[in-house]
Scaffold this active site. Structure first.
Site, PDB file in Angstrom:
ATOM      1  N   GLU A   8      40.606  31.119  41.537  1.00 21.59           N
ATOM      2  CA  GLU A   8      41.215  30.915  42.858  1.00 21.59           C
ATOM      3  C   GLU A   8      40.149  30.251  43.710  1.00 21.59           C
ATOM      4  O   GLU A   8      39.269  30.916  44.253  1.00 21.59           O
ATOM      5  CB  GLU A   8      41.661  32.256  43.450  1.00 21.59           C
ATOM      6  CG  GLU A   8      42.779  32.937  42.683  1.00 21.59           C
ATOM      7  CD  GLU A   8      44.108  32.183  42.756  1.00 21.59           C
ATOM      8  OE1 GLU A   8      44.290  31.367  43.680  1.00 21.59           O
ATOM      9  OE2 GLU A   8      44.949  32.399  41.868  1.00 21.59           O
ATOM     10  N   CYS A  18      40.480  29.916  52.715  1.00 18.06           N
ATOM     11  CA  CYS A  18      40.649  28.964  51.608  1.00 18.06           C
ATOM     12  C   CYS A  18      41.745  27.958  51.911  1.00 18.06           C
ATOM     13  O   CYS A  18      41.711  26.843  51.401  1.00 18.06           O
ATOM     14  CB  CYS A  18      40.942  29.708  50.322  1.00 18.06           C
ATOM     15  SG  CYS A  18      42.382  30.774  50.408  1.00 18.06           S
TER      16      CYS A  18
HETATM   17  P1  NAD Z   1      31.119  31.366  45.819  1.00 15.86           P
HETATM   18  O1  NAD Z   1      31.776  30.590  44.764  1.00 15.86           O
HETATM   19  O2  NAD Z   1      29.746  30.985  46.237  1.00 15.86           O
HETATM   20  O3  NAD Z   1      31.074  32.917  45.447  1.00 15.86           O
HETATM   21  C1  NAD Z   1      32.238  33.619  45.045  1.00 15.86           C
HETATM   22  C2  NAD Z   1      31.909  34.784  44.156  1.00 15.86           C
HETATM   23  O4  NAD Z   1      31.403  34.297  42.926  1.00 15.86           O
HETATM   24  C3  NAD Z   1      30.846  35.734  44.698  1.00 15.86           C
HETATM   25  O5  NAD Z   1      31.369  37.050  44.699  1.00 15.86           O
HETATM   26  C4  NAD Z   1      29.720  35.616  43.719  1.00 15.86           C
HETATM   27  O6  NAD Z   1      29.086  36.866  43.537  1.00 15.86           O
HETATM   28  C5  NAD Z   1      30.460  35.215  42.455  1.00 15.86           C
HETATM   29  N1  NAD Z   1      29.664  34.577  41.389  1.00 15.86           N
HETATM   30  C6  NAD Z   1      29.874  34.761  40.065  1.00 15.86           C
HETATM   31  N2  NAD Z   1      29.007  34.086  39.329  1.00 15.86           N
HETATM   32  C7  NAD Z   1      28.221  33.451  40.179  1.00 15.86           C
HETATM   33  C8  NAD Z   1      27.104  32.597  39.974  1.00 15.86           C
HETATM   34  N3  NAD Z   1      26.675  32.305  38.741  1.00 15.86           N
HETATM   35  N4  NAD Z   1      26.515  32.095  41.063  1.00 15.86           N
HETATM   36  C9  NAD Z   1      26.973  32.416  42.305  1.00 15.86           C
HETATM   37  N5  NAD Z   1      28.022  33.238  42.543  1.00 15.86           N
HETATM   38  C10 NAD Z   1      28.625  33.759  41.498  1.00 15.86           C
HETATM   39  O7  NAD Z   1      32.165  31.307  46.987  1.00 15.86           O
HETATM   40  P2  NAD Z   1      31.895  31.117  48.472  1.00 15.86           P
HETATM   41  O8  NAD Z   1      31.375  29.738  48.724  1.00 15.86           O
HETATM   42  O9  NAD Z   1      31.132  32.267  48.962  1.00 15.86           O
HETATM   43  O10 NAD Z   1      33.409  31.228  49.021  1.00 15.86           O
HETATM   44  C11 NAD Z   1      34.046  30.188  49.600  1.00 15.86           C
HETATM   45  C12 NAD Z   1      34.928  29.456  48.619  1.00 15.86           C
HETATM   46  O11 NAD Z   1      35.942  30.325  48.135  1.00 15.86           O
HETATM   47  C13 NAD Z   1      35.644  28.313  49.290  1.00 15.86           C
HETATM   48  O12 NAD Z   1      35.662  27.207  48.440  1.00 15.86           O
HETATM   49  C14 NAD Z   1      37.042  28.870  49.501  1.00 15.86           C
HETATM   50  O13 NAD Z   1      38.022  27.880  49.652  1.00 15.86           O
HETATM   51  C15 NAD Z   1      37.212  29.695  48.280  1.00 15.86           C
HETATM   52  N6  NAD Z   1      38.269  30.705  48.449  1.00 15.86           N
HETATM   53  C16 NAD Z   1      39.402  30.631  47.707  1.00 15.86           C
HETATM   54  C17 NAD Z   1      40.419  31.562  47.872  1.00 15.86           C
HETATM   55  C18 NAD Z   1      41.682  31.495  47.077  1.00 15.86           C
HETATM   56  O14 NAD Z   1      42.467  32.435  47.140  1.00 15.86           O
HETATM   57  N7  NAD Z   1      41.938  30.444  46.335  1.00 15.86           N
HETATM   58  C19 NAD Z   1      40.254  32.592  48.792  1.00 15.86           C
HETATM   59  C20 NAD Z   1      39.088  32.657  49.531  1.00 15.86           C
HETATM   60  C21 NAD Z   1      38.092  31.715  49.351  1.00 15.86           C
END
Ligand code: NAD
Length: 451
Positions: free
Chosen positions: A220, A254
Protein backbone atom coordinates in the site's frame (compact mmCIF):
# COMPACT_ATOMS: atom_id res chain seq x y z
CA UNK A 1 17.17 -3.42 22.70
CA UNK A 2 15.65 -6.52 21.15
CA UNK A 3 17.63 -9.77 20.96
CA UNK A 4 17.70 -11.82 17.77
CA UNK A 5 16.88 -14.96 19.81
CA UNK A 6 13.70 -13.34 21.06
CA UNK A 7 12.46 -12.56 17.56
CA UNK A 8 13.32 -16.06 16.36
CA UNK A 9 11.61 -17.66 19.35
CA UNK A 10 8.40 -15.72 18.72
CA UNK A 11 8.54 -16.45 14.99
CA UNK A 12 8.92 -20.20 15.59
CA UNK A 13 6.07 -20.13 18.11
CA UNK A 14 3.88 -18.32 15.57
CA UNK A 15 4.73 -20.79 12.83
CA UNK A 16 3.69 -23.70 15.03
CA UNK A 17 0.53 -21.83 15.94
CA UNK A 18 -0.57 -21.31 12.33
CA UNK A 19 -2.60 -24.53 12.36
CA UNK A 20 -4.45 -23.52 15.49
CA UNK A 21 -5.44 -20.18 14.02
CA UNK A 22 -6.36 -21.73 10.72
CA UNK A 23 -9.01 -23.83 12.43
CA UNK A 24 -10.61 -20.99 14.36
CA UNK A 25 -14.23 -20.26 13.49
CA UNK A 26 -15.60 -16.89 12.45
CA UNK A 27 -17.04 -16.48 15.95
CA UNK A 28 -13.67 -17.15 17.58
CA UNK A 29 -11.90 -14.63 15.34
CA UNK A 30 -14.61 -12.04 15.95
CA UNK A 31 -14.34 -12.66 19.68
CA UNK A 32 -10.62 -11.73 19.56
CA UNK A 33 -11.40 -8.67 17.46
CA UNK A 34 -14.12 -7.55 19.85
CA UNK A 35 -11.54 -7.68 22.65
CA UNK A 36 -9.36 -5.49 20.45
CA UNK A 37 -12.29 -3.07 20.03
CA UNK A 38 -12.80 -2.86 23.79
CA UNK A 39 -9.10 -2.27 24.46
CA UNK A 40 -8.86 0.50 21.85
CA UNK A 41 -11.98 2.20 23.22
CA UNK A 42 -10.62 1.99 26.76
CA UNK A 43 -7.45 3.71 25.62
CA UNK A 44 -9.01 6.39 23.41
CA UNK A 45 -7.58 9.26 25.43
CA UNK A 46 -4.12 7.69 25.48
CA UNK A 47 -4.27 7.20 21.71
CA UNK A 48 -5.37 10.81 21.20
CA UNK A 49 -2.49 12.07 23.33
CA UNK A 50 0.04 9.88 21.52
CA UNK A 51 -1.08 11.03 18.07
CA UNK A 52 -0.94 14.60 19.34
CA UNK A 53 2.64 14.03 20.47
CA UNK A 54 3.69 12.40 17.20
CA UNK A 55 1.81 14.56 14.69
CA UNK A 56 0.38 17.56 16.54
CA UNK A 57 -3.24 16.69 15.76
CA UNK A 58 -5.69 17.74 18.52
CA UNK A 59 -5.68 15.19 21.33
CA UNK A 60 -9.46 14.85 21.17
CA UNK A 61 -9.44 13.93 17.47
CA UNK A 62 -10.97 10.44 17.12
CA UNK A 63 -10.87 10.05 13.32
CA UNK A 64 -8.54 7.07 13.24
CA UNK A 65 -10.40 5.27 16.01
CA UNK A 66 -13.64 5.69 14.07
CA UNK A 67 -12.03 4.17 10.99
CA UNK A 68 -10.89 1.16 12.99
CA UNK A 69 -14.34 0.76 14.57
CA UNK A 70 -15.85 0.73 11.08
CA UNK A 71 -13.42 -2.01 10.02
CA UNK A 72 -14.33 -4.04 13.10
CA UNK A 73 -18.07 -3.64 12.47
CA UNK A 74 -17.67 -4.89 8.92
CA UNK A 75 -15.74 -7.99 9.99
CA UNK A 76 -18.15 -8.74 12.84
CA UNK A 77 -21.14 -8.56 10.49
CA UNK A 78 -19.72 -10.32 7.45
CA UNK A 79 -16.82 -12.61 8.35
CA UNK A 80 -18.88 -15.82 8.45
CA UNK A 81 -20.00 -15.17 4.85
CA UNK A 82 -16.49 -14.34 3.69
CA UNK A 83 -15.12 -17.57 5.17
CA UNK A 84 -17.75 -19.80 3.54
CA UNK A 85 -16.55 -21.79 0.50
CA UNK A 86 -17.34 -19.82 -2.66
CA UNK A 87 -19.29 -21.99 -5.11
CA UNK A 88 -18.20 -21.84 -8.75
CA UNK A 89 -20.07 -22.89 -11.93
CA UNK A 90 -18.59 -25.76 -13.86
CA UNK A 91 -17.52 -25.12 -17.46
CA UNK A 92 -18.44 -27.61 -20.23
CA UNK A 93 -14.83 -28.73 -20.80
CA UNK A 94 -14.25 -30.36 -17.42
CA UNK A 95 -15.56 -33.74 -16.18
CA UNK A 96 -18.72 -34.05 -14.12
CA UNK A 97 -18.25 -32.47 -10.75
CA UNK A 98 -19.47 -33.38 -7.32
CA UNK A 99 -18.75 -29.77 -6.39
CA UNK A 100 -16.44 -26.93 -7.37
CA UNK A 101 -15.53 -24.20 -4.97
CA UNK A 102 -12.89 -21.79 -3.73
CA UNK A 103 -11.74 -22.39 -0.18
CA UNK A 104 -10.14 -19.44 1.57
CA UNK A 105 -7.31 -20.48 3.84
CA UNK A 106 -4.96 -18.21 5.80
CA UNK A 107 -1.62 -17.28 4.29
CA UNK A 108 0.16 -18.14 7.56
CA UNK A 109 2.60 -15.76 9.23
CA UNK A 110 1.95 -12.20 8.03
CA UNK A 111 4.64 -9.57 8.58
CA UNK A 112 2.97 -6.18 8.92
CA UNK A 113 4.67 -2.78 8.66
CA UNK A 114 2.65 0.22 9.78
CA UNK A 115 3.25 3.79 8.75
CA UNK A 116 3.23 7.03 10.71
CA UNK A 117 0.81 9.35 8.91
CA UNK A 118 -2.19 7.49 10.33
CA UNK A 119 -0.34 5.35 12.84
CA UNK A 120 -3.45 3.77 14.40
CA UNK A 121 -5.63 3.32 11.32
CA UNK A 122 -2.89 2.11 9.01
CA UNK A 123 -1.74 -0.37 11.63
CA UNK A 124 -5.00 -1.80 12.88
CA UNK A 125 -6.94 -1.88 9.57
CA UNK A 126 -4.62 -4.45 7.96
CA UNK A 127 -4.12 -6.23 11.29
CA UNK A 128 -7.87 -6.73 11.67
CA UNK A 129 -8.10 -8.21 8.20
CA UNK A 130 -5.10 -10.46 8.78
CA UNK A 131 -6.66 -11.84 11.98
CA UNK A 132 -10.07 -12.16 10.31
CA UNK A 133 -8.44 -14.31 7.63
CA UNK A 134 -6.98 -16.59 10.33
CA UNK A 135 -3.34 -15.54 10.07
CA UNK A 136 -0.79 -15.01 12.79
CA UNK A 137 0.94 -11.63 12.67
CA UNK A 138 4.39 -10.24 13.38
CA UNK A 139 4.27 -6.46 13.27
CA UNK A 140 6.64 -3.52 13.33
CA UNK A 141 5.32 -0.06 14.16
CA UNK A 142 6.80 3.01 12.46
CA UNK A 143 9.79 4.51 14.22
CA UNK A 144 8.51 7.95 13.22
CA UNK A 145 5.43 7.77 15.45
CA UNK A 146 7.05 6.41 18.64
CA UNK A 147 4.43 7.57 21.15
CA UNK A 148 1.66 5.87 19.17
CA UNK A 149 3.90 2.83 18.68
CA UNK A 150 4.08 2.38 22.46
CA UNK A 151 0.31 2.50 22.85
CA UNK A 152 -0.09 0.03 19.98
CA UNK A 153 2.30 -2.37 21.68
CA UNK A 154 0.34 -2.18 24.93
CA UNK A 155 -2.97 -2.75 23.15
CA UNK A 156 -1.67 -5.76 21.24
CA UNK A 157 -0.11 -7.29 24.35
CA UNK A 158 -3.35 -6.86 26.29
CA UNK A 159 -5.46 -8.55 23.62
CA UNK A 160 -3.40 -11.21 21.87
CA UNK A 161 -1.25 -14.16 22.82
CA UNK A 162 2.17 -13.47 21.24
CA UNK A 163 1.75 -16.63 19.15
CA UNK A 164 -1.18 -14.87 17.46
CA UNK A 165 0.04 -11.29 17.17
CA UNK A 166 3.39 -9.90 18.30
CA UNK A 167 4.47 -6.31 17.83
CA UNK A 168 7.96 -4.81 17.90
CA UNK A 169 8.73 -1.16 18.57
CA UNK A 170 12.48 -1.32 18.98
CA UNK A 171 14.26 -0.26 15.84
CA UNK A 172 17.41 -2.26 16.49
CA UNK A 173 18.22 -5.86 17.29
CA UNK A 174 21.34 -7.30 18.89
CA UNK A 175 22.66 -10.21 16.84
CA UNK A 176 25.91 -12.22 17.00
CA UNK A 177 27.07 -10.14 14.00
CA UNK A 178 26.37 -6.83 15.72
CA UNK A 179 23.38 -4.50 15.81
CA UNK A 180 20.94 -4.77 12.87
CA UNK A 181 17.73 -2.95 12.06
CA UNK A 182 14.58 -4.72 13.23
CA UNK A 183 13.06 -4.24 9.76
CA UNK A 184 15.94 -6.14 8.14
CA UNK A 185 15.91 -8.93 10.71
CA UNK A 186 12.16 -9.43 10.30
CA UNK A 187 12.46 -9.41 6.51
CA UNK A 188 15.07 -12.20 6.64
CA UNK A 189 12.61 -14.59 8.31
CA UNK A 190 10.83 -17.10 6.05
CA UNK A 191 7.52 -15.23 6.33
CA UNK A 192 4.46 -16.27 4.31
CA UNK A 193 3.14 -12.80 3.47
CA UNK A 194 4.34 -9.21 3.91
CA UNK A 195 1.93 -6.27 4.20
CA UNK A 196 3.53 -2.84 3.88
CA UNK A 197 1.98 0.58 4.09
CA UNK A 198 4.73 2.98 3.09
CA UNK A 199 6.70 4.57 0.31
CA UNK A 200 7.50 3.18 -3.14
CA UNK A 201 11.17 3.26 -2.05
CA UNK A 202 10.58 0.77 0.76
CA UNK A 203 8.12 -1.10 -1.47
CA UNK A 204 11.01 -2.02 -3.74
CA UNK A 205 13.03 -3.29 -0.77
CA UNK A 206 10.07 -5.45 0.29
CA UNK A 207 9.76 -7.01 -3.17
CA UNK A 208 13.43 -7.96 -3.14
CA UNK A 209 13.27 -9.33 0.38
CA UNK A 210 10.08 -11.26 -0.36
CA UNK A 211 11.86 -12.98 -3.24
CA UNK A 212 14.30 -14.64 -0.80
CA UNK A 213 11.52 -16.87 0.50
CA UNK A 214 8.96 -16.40 -2.28
CA UNK A 215 6.69 -14.67 0.21
CA UNK A 216 3.56 -13.08 -1.20
CA UNK A 217 3.06 -9.40 -0.46
CA UNK A 218 0.67 -6.48 -0.38
CA UNK A 219 2.09 -3.02 -0.97
CA UNK A 220 0.00 0.00 0.00
CA UNK A 221 2.17 2.81 -1.31
CA UNK A 222 1.76 6.40 -2.36
CA UNK A 223 2.54 8.68 -5.26
CA UNK A 224 1.31 11.80 -6.93
CA UNK A 225 -2.48 11.70 -6.90
CA UNK A 226 -3.95 14.45 -9.10
CA UNK A 227 -7.30 16.22 -9.03
CA UNK A 228 -8.92 17.32 -12.28
CA UNK A 229 -11.36 20.22 -12.25
CA UNK A 230 -13.81 20.67 -15.11
CA UNK A 231 -15.54 23.94 -15.90
CA UNK A 232 -18.99 22.46 -15.17
CA UNK A 233 -18.42 22.11 -11.42
CA UNK A 234 -19.01 24.58 -8.62
CA UNK A 235 -15.57 25.70 -7.41
CA UNK A 236 -16.80 25.98 -3.80
CA UNK A 237 -17.43 22.24 -3.79
CA UNK A 238 -13.88 21.59 -4.98
CA UNK A 239 -12.36 23.97 -2.47
CA UNK A 240 -14.19 22.35 0.46
CA UNK A 241 -13.07 18.88 -0.63
CA UNK A 242 -9.48 20.10 -0.92
CA UNK A 243 -9.37 21.10 2.76
CA UNK A 244 -9.44 17.41 3.65
CA UNK A 245 -7.50 16.56 0.55
CA UNK A 246 -4.60 18.96 0.97
CA UNK A 247 -4.43 20.33 4.49
CA UNK A 248 -5.74 17.60 6.78
CA UNK A 249 -2.82 16.00 8.69
CA UNK A 250 -0.67 18.77 7.17
CA UNK A 251 -0.98 17.15 3.76
CA UNK A 252 0.57 13.91 4.97
CA UNK A 253 -1.97 11.46 3.62
CA UNK A 254 -1.45 8.81 0.97
CA UNK A 255 -4.43 10.10 -1.03
CA UNK A 256 -3.57 13.76 -0.57
CA UNK A 257 -4.33 15.90 -3.63
CA UNK A 258 -0.78 16.24 -4.86
CA UNK A 259 -1.56 18.79 -7.58
CA UNK A 260 -4.58 20.06 -9.47
CA UNK A 261 -5.43 20.63 -13.12
CA UNK A 262 -7.86 23.49 -13.77
CA UNK A 263 -9.03 25.06 -17.05
CA UNK A 264 -6.60 27.91 -17.80
CA UNK A 265 -9.29 30.60 -17.83
CA UNK A 266 -10.65 29.46 -14.43
CA UNK A 267 -7.29 29.40 -12.68
CA UNK A 268 -7.62 32.69 -10.82
CA UNK A 269 -11.23 32.03 -9.80
CA UNK A 270 -10.21 28.60 -8.51
CA UNK A 271 -7.30 30.00 -6.48
CA UNK A 272 -9.52 32.70 -5.01
CA UNK A 273 -12.20 30.17 -3.99
CA UNK A 274 -9.69 27.72 -2.52
CA UNK A 275 -7.85 30.41 -0.57
CA UNK A 276 -11.13 31.73 0.85
CA UNK A 277 -12.07 28.21 2.03
CA UNK A 278 -8.62 27.69 3.58
CA UNK A 279 -8.85 31.00 5.42
CA UNK A 280 -12.32 30.21 6.75
CA UNK A 281 -11.24 26.81 8.02
CA UNK A 282 -7.69 27.40 9.24
CA UNK A 283 -7.00 31.09 9.91
CA UNK A 284 -7.98 33.25 12.86
CA UNK A 285 -9.08 36.91 12.77
CA UNK A 286 -5.46 38.11 12.97
CA UNK A 287 -4.59 36.20 9.80
CA UNK A 288 -2.49 33.54 11.54
CA UNK A 289 -2.55 29.97 10.28
CA UNK A 290 -4.00 27.73 13.03
CA UNK A 291 -1.98 24.60 12.31
CA UNK A 292 -3.00 23.10 15.66
CA UNK A 293 -6.44 22.36 14.18
CA UNK A 294 -5.03 19.58 12.02
CA UNK A 295 -1.40 18.84 12.80
CA UNK A 296 2.11 19.55 11.60
CA UNK A 297 4.96 17.72 9.88
CA UNK A 298 5.92 14.50 11.58
CA UNK A 299 9.59 15.45 11.90
CA UNK A 300 12.33 17.89 10.93
CA UNK A 301 13.38 15.75 7.96
CA UNK A 302 9.95 15.97 6.35
CA UNK A 303 9.65 19.68 7.12
CA UNK A 304 13.06 20.31 5.52
CA UNK A 305 12.22 18.09 2.56
CA UNK A 306 9.01 19.98 1.70
CA UNK A 307 10.60 23.37 2.43
CA UNK A 308 13.37 22.36 0.03
CA UNK A 309 10.77 21.65 -2.68
CA UNK A 310 9.16 25.03 -2.04
CA UNK A 311 12.44 26.97 -2.08
CA UNK A 312 13.53 25.28 -5.28
CA UNK A 313 10.19 25.98 -7.01
CA UNK A 314 10.36 29.67 -6.07
CA UNK A 315 14.00 29.95 -7.12
CA UNK A 316 13.04 28.42 -10.46
CA UNK A 317 10.34 31.03 -11.09
CA UNK A 318 7.14 29.62 -9.55
CA UNK A 319 4.70 32.23 -8.24
CA UNK A 320 3.38 32.01 -4.67
CA UNK A 321 -0.31 32.86 -5.05
CA UNK A 322 -0.95 32.30 -1.35
CA UNK A 323 0.95 31.28 1.79
CA UNK A 324 4.61 30.38 1.65
CA UNK A 325 5.49 31.08 5.31
CA UNK A 326 7.56 28.41 7.04
CA UNK A 327 7.94 27.79 10.76
CA UNK A 328 10.87 25.55 11.65
CA UNK A 329 10.14 25.64 15.40
CA UNK A 330 6.71 24.12 15.00
CA UNK A 331 7.52 22.07 11.86
CA UNK A 332 4.82 23.85 9.89
CA UNK A 333 4.47 25.26 6.38
CA UNK A 334 1.53 27.52 5.68
CA UNK A 335 -1.05 26.19 3.18
CA UNK A 336 0.54 27.37 -0.04
CA UNK A 337 -0.64 27.73 -3.63
CA UNK A 338 1.97 27.71 -6.37
CA UNK A 339 1.45 28.80 -9.98
CA UNK A 340 3.64 28.48 -13.06
CA UNK A 341 5.85 25.79 -11.55
CA UNK A 342 8.48 24.39 -13.94
CA UNK A 343 7.70 20.73 -14.65
CA UNK A 344 11.21 19.51 -13.85
CA UNK A 345 11.20 20.77 -10.23
CA UNK A 346 11.03 18.29 -7.36
CA UNK A 347 7.66 19.59 -6.22
CA UNK A 348 6.22 18.45 -9.55
CA UNK A 349 8.30 15.26 -9.77
CA UNK A 350 8.12 13.87 -6.18
CA UNK A 351 5.19 13.05 -3.89
CA UNK A 352 4.81 16.27 -1.86
CA UNK A 353 3.23 14.96 1.37
CA UNK A 354 2.69 18.49 2.65
CA UNK A 355 0.12 21.35 2.40
CA UNK A 356 1.44 22.90 -0.83
CA UNK A 357 -0.79 22.91 -3.90
CA UNK A 358 0.75 23.36 -7.34
CA UNK A 359 -1.94 24.48 -9.79
CA UNK A 360 -1.48 23.26 -13.36
CA UNK A 361 -3.66 24.62 -16.14
CA UNK A 362 -5.00 23.04 -19.31
CA UNK A 363 -6.67 24.24 -22.45
CA UNK A 364 -6.83 20.79 -24.02
CA UNK A 365 -7.61 17.54 -22.14
CA UNK A 366 -4.79 15.85 -24.05
CA UNK A 367 -2.35 17.74 -21.81
CA UNK A 368 -3.77 15.88 -18.81
CA UNK A 369 -3.70 12.50 -20.56
CA UNK A 370 -0.15 12.97 -21.83
CA UNK A 371 1.03 13.77 -18.30
CA UNK A 372 -1.09 11.12 -16.61
CA UNK A 373 1.36 8.32 -15.78
CA UNK A 374 4.66 10.04 -16.48
CA UNK A 375 5.22 10.41 -12.71
CA UNK A 376 4.26 6.81 -11.88
CA UNK A 377 0.72 5.49 -11.66
CA UNK A 378 -1.05 7.30 -8.82
CA UNK A 379 -2.84 5.78 -5.84
CA UNK A 380 -5.79 8.13 -6.09
CA UNK A 381 -7.40 10.34 -8.72
CA UNK A 382 -10.23 12.78 -8.35
CA UNK A 383 -12.42 14.35 -11.00
CA UNK A 384 -14.74 17.26 -10.32
CA UNK A 385 -17.39 17.61 -13.03
CA UNK A 386 -21.13 17.53 -13.74
CA UNK A 387 -20.47 16.39 -17.30
CA UNK A 388 -20.70 12.60 -17.57
CA UNK A 389 -18.88 12.58 -20.91
CA UNK A 390 -15.96 14.51 -19.35
CA UNK A 391 -15.84 12.07 -16.45
CA UNK A 392 -15.82 9.08 -18.82
CA UNK A 393 -13.00 10.59 -20.90
CA UNK A 394 -10.95 11.09 -17.71
CA UNK A 395 -11.57 7.52 -16.58
CA UNK A 396 -10.79 6.09 -20.01
CA UNK A 397 -7.55 8.00 -20.60
CA UNK A 398 -5.80 7.90 -17.23
CA UNK A 399 -5.05 5.30 -14.58
CA UNK A 400 -4.78 5.04 -10.77
CA UNK A 401 -5.52 2.60 -7.95
CA UNK A 402 -8.88 4.24 -7.26
CA UNK A 403 -10.99 7.25 -8.18
CA UNK A 404 -13.40 9.57 -6.40
CA UNK A 405 -15.66 11.73 -8.52
CA UNK A 406 -16.79 15.02 -6.97
CA UNK A 407 -15.27 14.42 -3.55
CA UNK A 408 -12.04 13.59 -1.78
CA UNK A 409 -10.97 9.97 -1.16
CA UNK A 410 -14.50 8.68 -0.64
CA UNK A 411 -13.54 5.52 -2.52
CA UNK A 412 -11.14 4.79 0.35
CA UNK A 413 -13.88 5.12 2.97
CA UNK A 414 -16.26 2.77 1.14
CA UNK A 415 -15.32 -0.65 2.45
CA UNK A 416 -17.19 -2.51 -0.27
CA UNK A 417 -14.68 -1.19 -2.81
CA UNK A 418 -11.21 -2.77 -3.09
CA UNK A 419 -8.54 -0.28 -2.02
CA UNK A 420 -4.98 -0.22 -3.30
CA UNK A 421 -2.53 1.11 -5.84
CA UNK A 422 -1.17 0.16 -9.23
CA UNK A 423 2.50 -0.40 -10.12
CA UNK A 424 4.41 2.40 -8.37
CA UNK A 425 1.51 3.12 -5.98
CA UNK A 426 1.06 -0.44 -4.83
CA UNK A 427 0.18 -4.04 -5.37
CA UNK A 428 -2.84 -5.89 -4.00
CA UNK A 429 -6.13 -4.69 -2.58
CA UNK A 430 -7.71 -4.55 0.85
CA UNK A 431 -10.74 -3.30 2.82
CA UNK A 432 -13.83 -5.42 3.47
CA UNK A 433 -14.01 -8.78 1.76
CA UNK A 434 -11.16 -7.73 -0.55
CA UNK A 435 -8.77 -7.55 2.37
CA UNK A 436 -9.93 -10.88 3.70
CA UNK A 437 -9.21 -12.41 0.29
CA UNK A 438 -5.90 -10.56 -0.08
CA UNK A 439 -4.71 -12.09 3.17
CA UNK A 440 -6.01 -15.55 2.28
CA UNK A 441 -4.92 -18.18 -0.20
CA UNK A 442 -7.83 -18.73 -2.59
CA UNK A 443 -7.54 -22.48 -2.96
CA UNK A 444 -9.35 -23.94 -5.97
CA UNK A 445 -11.09 -27.25 -5.29
CA UNK A 446 -12.57 -29.48 -8.02
CA UNK A 447 -14.24 -32.59 -6.69
CA UNK A 448 -14.74 -35.00 -9.62
CA UNK A 449 -17.99 -36.96 -9.47
CA UNK A 450 -17.53 -40.75 -9.33
CA UNK A 451 -20.24 -43.38 -9.81
P1 NAD B 1 8.42 4.36 4.58
O1 NAD B 1 8.30 3.56 3.36
O2 NAD B 1 9.67 5.13 4.81
O3 NAD B 1 8.18 3.47 5.88
C1 NAD B 1 7.04 2.64 6.01
C2 NAD B 1 7.30 1.47 6.91
O4 NAD B 1 8.24 0.61 6.28
C3 NAD B 1 7.90 1.81 8.27
O5 NAD B 1 7.09 1.24 9.28
C4 NAD B 1 9.25 1.16 8.25
O6 NAD B 1 9.58 0.66 9.53
C5 NAD B 1 9.02 0.01 7.28
N1 NAD B 1 10.21 -0.59 6.66
C6 NAD B 1 10.34 -1.90 6.37
N2 NAD B 1 11.52 -2.18 5.84
C7 NAD B 1 12.17 -1.03 5.77
C8 NAD B 1 13.48 -0.71 5.31
N3 NAD B 1 14.29 -1.65 4.83
N4 NAD B 1 13.84 0.58 5.37
C9 NAD B 1 12.99 1.52 5.87
N5 NAD B 1 11.74 1.25 6.33
C10 NAD B 1 11.35 -0.01 6.30
O7 NAD B 1 7.14 5.27 4.52
P2 NAD B 1 7.02 6.74 4.87
O8 NAD B 1 7.77 7.56 3.88
O9 NAD B 1 7.30 6.91 6.30
O10 NAD B 1 5.43 6.93 4.63
C11 NAD B 1 4.94 7.72 3.66
C12 NAD B 1 4.58 6.93 2.43
O11 NAD B 1 3.56 5.99 2.73
C13 NAD B 1 4.01 7.83 1.36
O12 NAD B 1 4.50 7.45 0.11
C14 NAD B 1 2.51 7.57 1.46
O13 NAD B 1 1.81 7.89 0.29
C15 NAD B 1 2.49 6.12 1.79
N6 NAD B 1 1.22 5.72 2.40
C16 NAD B 1 0.39 4.87 1.75
C17 NAD B 1 -0.83 4.50 2.30
C18 NAD B 1 -1.76 3.57 1.59
O14 NAD B 1 -2.74 3.14 2.20
N7 NAD B 1 -1.53 3.22 0.35
C19 NAD B 1 -1.19 5.00 3.54
C20 NAD B 1 -0.33 5.86 4.20
C21 NAD B 1 0.88 6.21 3.63
Amino acid sequence: MLELDEIQRIFQAQRSHRRVMRHTTAAERVERLERLRAEILTRQDEIGRAIHEDLGRPADNRDEIQTVMGNLDKVRDELADWMAPLPVEKSPATPAAERIFVKYEPRGVVLLFGTWDFPIGMFFSPLIQAVAAGNVVLAKTSSMAPATGEVIEQIVRAVFDEREVAVFNDNDVTTPDGVRSTNDVLLDLPIDHIFLTGSPRVGKIIVEKAAQHMASFTLELGGKSPAIVDRTIDLDLVAEAFLGGKIYNHGQTCLSVDYVWVPADLRDAFVETYVAAVKRAYYDETGEFQWQRDGRFVDKRNYERVKGYLDEAIARGATVAFGGKTDADNLVIEPTVLLDVPRDTRIIQEEIFGPILPVLTYTDEEEIFAHSDTLGKPLGFSVYSRDDAFIERMLDNTTSGGVTINGHAVHWAEENLPFGGVNSSGYGRYHGVWGFRELSNARSVFHVAVD
